[in-house]
Enzyme design. Sequence first.
Site, PDB file in Angstrom:
ATOM      1  N   ARG A  32       0.835  -1.213   0.000  1.00  0.00           N
ATOM      2  CA  ARG A  32       0.000   0.000   0.000  1.00  0.00           C
ATOM      3  C   ARG A  32       0.867   1.258   0.000  1.00  0.00           C
ATOM      4  O   ARG A  32       0.613   2.205  -0.748  1.00  0.00           O
ATOM      5  CB  ARG A  32      -0.922  -0.006   1.205  1.00  0.00           C
ATOM      6  CG  ARG A  32      -1.992  -1.071   1.115  1.00  0.00           C
ATOM      7  CD  ARG A  32      -2.874  -1.074   2.344  1.00  0.00           C
ATOM      8  NE  ARG A  32      -3.820  -2.186   2.283  1.00  0.00           N
ATOM      9  CZ  ARG A  32      -4.347  -2.769   3.339  1.00  0.00           C
ATOM     10  NH1 ARG A  32      -4.046  -2.345   4.558  1.00  0.00           N
ATOM     11  NH2 ARG A  32      -5.187  -3.769   3.193  1.00  0.00           N
ATOM     12  N   ARG A 105      20.949  -6.803   7.446  1.00  0.00           N
ATOM     13  CA  ARG A 105      20.361  -8.136   7.603  1.00  0.00           C
ATOM     14  C   ARG A 105      21.404  -9.167   7.999  1.00  0.00           C
ATOM     15  O   ARG A 105      21.068 -10.234   8.515  1.00  0.00           O
ATOM     16  CB  ARG A 105      19.682  -8.582   6.303  1.00  0.00           C
ATOM     17  CG  ARG A 105      20.638  -9.134   5.267  1.00  0.00           C
ATOM     18  CD  ARG A 105      19.983  -9.375   3.928  1.00  0.00           C
ATOM     19  NE  ARG A 105      20.773 -10.186   3.049  1.00  0.00           N
ATOM     20  CZ  ARG A 105      21.881  -9.812   2.424  1.00  0.00           C
ATOM     21  NH1 ARG A 105      22.352  -8.587   2.595  1.00  0.00           N
ATOM     22  NH2 ARG A 105      22.525 -10.645   1.639  1.00  0.00           N
TER      23      ARG A 105
END
Length: 151
Positions: A32, A105
């Site tokens: 979105r 990460r």
Amino acid sequence: MSEEAVVGLAAVTVLGVLQQAYLSLQVIYARRKYSVSPPATAGPPEFERIFRAQANCSEYFPIFIAVLWTSGVFFSQGLSSVCGLLYLYGRLRYFHGYSESAQRRLAPLYFSAQVLWVLVGFSVLGVFLSFCRVYLKLDLQRGLGSALGLV
């Protein structure tokens, strides 16, 4: 097998499923925010990092669940449950780190991989010891405990 024998494993499993749901929701929110409609998986780098972090966590989840339960049933529920919690913590850190930058990460990825390998090791050892006891009538666990003065 009694409830007490697996309650820790079940709790970690439920927590892991909730974590998977949370990560999936993060992808929905990112779709979105960055206007990336399904089935598209390409978009701004910010979206792609979130998408890949969630996908990677989902790809490893079946392996995690398999070794969590195998280790817990055949080796130690307590140690396996603690390792399971550490793994889930590492994967959450991995997801948030990857969401910010590909470099962030790495440390959580290595941490969670190490915990996963510990669970694999516990699984192999537990199944091996059980196999020897059940099929070869050789109780290596008791013998090792006696040799070390633990029994």
